[in-house]
Design a protein around this motif. Sequence first.
Motif, short mmCIF file in Angstrom:
data_model
loop_
_atom_site.label_atom_id
_atom_site.label_comp_id
_atom_site.label_asym_id
_atom_site.label_seq_id
_atom_site.Cartn_x
_atom_site.Cartn_y
_atom_site.Cartn_z
N HIS A 47 16.05 19.68 13.74
CA HIS A 47 15.56 20.57 14.81
C HIS A 47 15.77 19.86 16.15
N PRO A 48 16.10 20.60 17.22
CA PRO A 48 16.35 19.96 18.52
C PRO A 48 15.21 19.06 18.99
N HIS A 49 13.96 19.46 18.76
CA HIS A 49 12.83 18.62 19.16
C HIS A 49 12.86 17.29 18.43
N ALA A 50 13.20 17.32 17.14
CA ALA A 50 13.26 16.08 16.36
C ALA A 50 14.40 15.19 16.84
N LEU A 51 15.56 15.78 17.08
CA LEU A 51 16.70 14.99 17.57
C LEU A 51 16.36 14.31 18.90
N ALA A 52 15.64 15.01 19.76
CA ALA A 52 15.28 14.42 21.05
C ALA A 52 14.34 13.23 20.88
N GLN A 53 13.52 13.26 19.83
CA GLN A 53 12.53 12.21 19.64
C GLN A 53 13.07 10.98 18.91
N VAL A 54 14.32 11.06 18.41
CA VAL A 54 14.92 9.89 17.73
C VAL A 54 16.27 9.54 18.37
N ARG A 55 16.51 10.01 19.57
CA ARG A 55 17.81 9.80 20.22
C ARG A 55 18.15 8.32 20.34
N LEU A 56 17.19 7.52 20.78
CA LEU A 56 17.45 6.09 20.95
C LEU A 56 17.71 5.40 19.62
N TRP A 57 16.97 5.81 18.59
CA TRP A 57 17.17 5.23 17.26
C TRP A 57 18.56 5.56 16.75
N LEU A 58 19.00 6.80 16.94
CA LEU A 58 20.33 7.18 16.47
C LEU A 58 21.41 6.41 17.22
N GLU A 59 21.24 6.24 18.53
CA GLU A 59 22.23 5.50 19.30
C GLU A 59 22.33 4.06 18.84
N ALA A 60 21.19 3.48 18.42
CA ALA A 60 21.20 2.08 18.00
C ALA A 60 21.66 1.89 16.56
N ASN A 61 21.34 2.85 15.68
CA ASN A 61 21.59 2.66 14.25
C ASN A 61 22.75 3.48 13.70
N LEU A 62 23.03 4.63 14.32
CA LEU A 62 24.15 5.47 13.89
C LEU A 62 24.93 5.89 15.13
N PRO A 63 25.52 4.93 15.84
CA PRO A 63 26.15 5.25 17.14
C PRO A 63 27.34 6.19 17.04
N GLY A 64 27.99 6.26 15.89
CA GLY A 64 29.15 7.14 15.76
C GLY A 64 28.82 8.52 15.23
N ALA A 65 27.56 8.78 14.91
CA ALA A 65 27.17 10.06 14.31
C ALA A 65 26.96 11.12 15.38
N ARG A 66 27.37 12.34 15.07
CA ARG A 66 27.22 13.48 16.01
C ARG A 66 25.95 14.25 15.66
N PRO A 67 25.00 14.39 16.61
CA PRO A 67 23.80 15.19 16.35
C PRO A 67 24.14 16.68 16.28
N VAL A 68 23.53 17.39 15.33
CA VAL A 68 23.74 18.82 15.15
C VAL A 68 22.39 19.51 15.03
N ALA A 69 22.17 20.56 15.81
CA ALA A 69 20.90 21.27 15.80
C ALA A 69 20.77 22.15 14.56
N ALA A 70 19.57 22.16 13.97
CA ALA A 70 19.25 23.03 12.84
C ALA A 70 17.98 23.81 13.18
N SER A 71 17.70 24.85 12.42
CA SER A 71 16.54 25.69 12.71
C SER A 71 15.22 24.99 12.44
N SER A 72 15.22 23.98 11.57
CA SER A 72 14.02 23.18 11.29
C SER A 72 14.46 21.86 10.68
N THR A 73 13.55 20.91 10.61
CA THR A 73 13.88 19.63 9.99
C THR A 73 14.19 19.81 8.51
N ALA A 74 13.45 20.69 7.85
CA ALA A 74 13.70 20.92 6.42
C ALA A 74 15.01 21.67 6.20
N ALA A 75 15.35 22.60 7.09
CA ALA A 75 16.63 23.29 6.97
C ALA A 75 17.78 22.29 7.07
#
Length: 303
Positions: A102-130
């Motif tokens: 979910h976009p809210h979740a991606l926003a709250q882990v942006r720094l973690w993703l940049e540090a641990n999965l720097p090559g991964a592309r974030p993709v929005a979903a309708s929910s975290t479970a989806a």
Amino acid sequence: MSKIAYFGPEGTFTEQAARLLAGDAELIPVETIPLALSAVRKGEVDAACVPVENSVEGAVPATLDGLAEQEPLVASAEALLPVRFSVLTRPDAGEIQTVASHPHALAQVRLWLEANLPGARPVAASSTAAAAVAVLAGEFDAAVTAPVAAEHYPLRVMATEVADVQDARTRFLLVRQPQHPLPEPTGADRTSIVAAAANRTGALAELLSELASRGINLTRLDARPARSNFGEYRFFIDFEGHIAEPRIGDALAALRRRCRNVRFLGSHPRADGVRSTIEPSAGNDDFVEATDWVAAVRAGKTA
């Protein structure tokens, strides 16, 4: 057994909140927040659990709009959850190229993703479970989810307790049809309304002054556009206190006089247990005494 709908599918933070609020009720996941609220309005379920605000990303627009429109619903309880995520992948996952959530979740882990999965592309979903469901189906490589998702989906936990802001929290509401009795006041309560003020200079200041002059402390203020009229806004206001208290009832009556429309969204105990701040001369006894004095003057009993 009562039924409670929640913003699903299974494995979301909303499910975790619903578990806290539901007691022994049957939990029913639905795809969107509007559908959860609609199920209550149609009488298909007894209540719905929906997110209303996050300490990092702010208000949840779908919930605010859903409560402001159509038939009224009233919040009877709230839950406050710490927000820390798990990152799930398929057991056979190779290089992580896409991360969904979910976009809210991606926003709250942006720094973690940049540090641990720097090559991964974030993709929005309708929910975290989806997002977890999509990873299971092979659509994405990893999902940022609520920890409870690992109980529902056969995915590998790549990381847990993930959050850029360690004390981030989300507040959830349990909403019902308004004919249910309101919870009794506890001294640590929250009242919520949505008000449509006139579109003119000072309208919001006048609205807030009715609360300030009675010593009532705000806990949240959000503005959302009234979708039926461009340039017009609704104000969503949370403040300390319970509608059963004379000072809160007096304030709501004043707001009703000032605004074109006021919708009561509930009075219920605060999840954090913080008691109301009572300013000098703004206690409930002060309002009762003042009302009694006016009644006595009208009856000719005192000057």
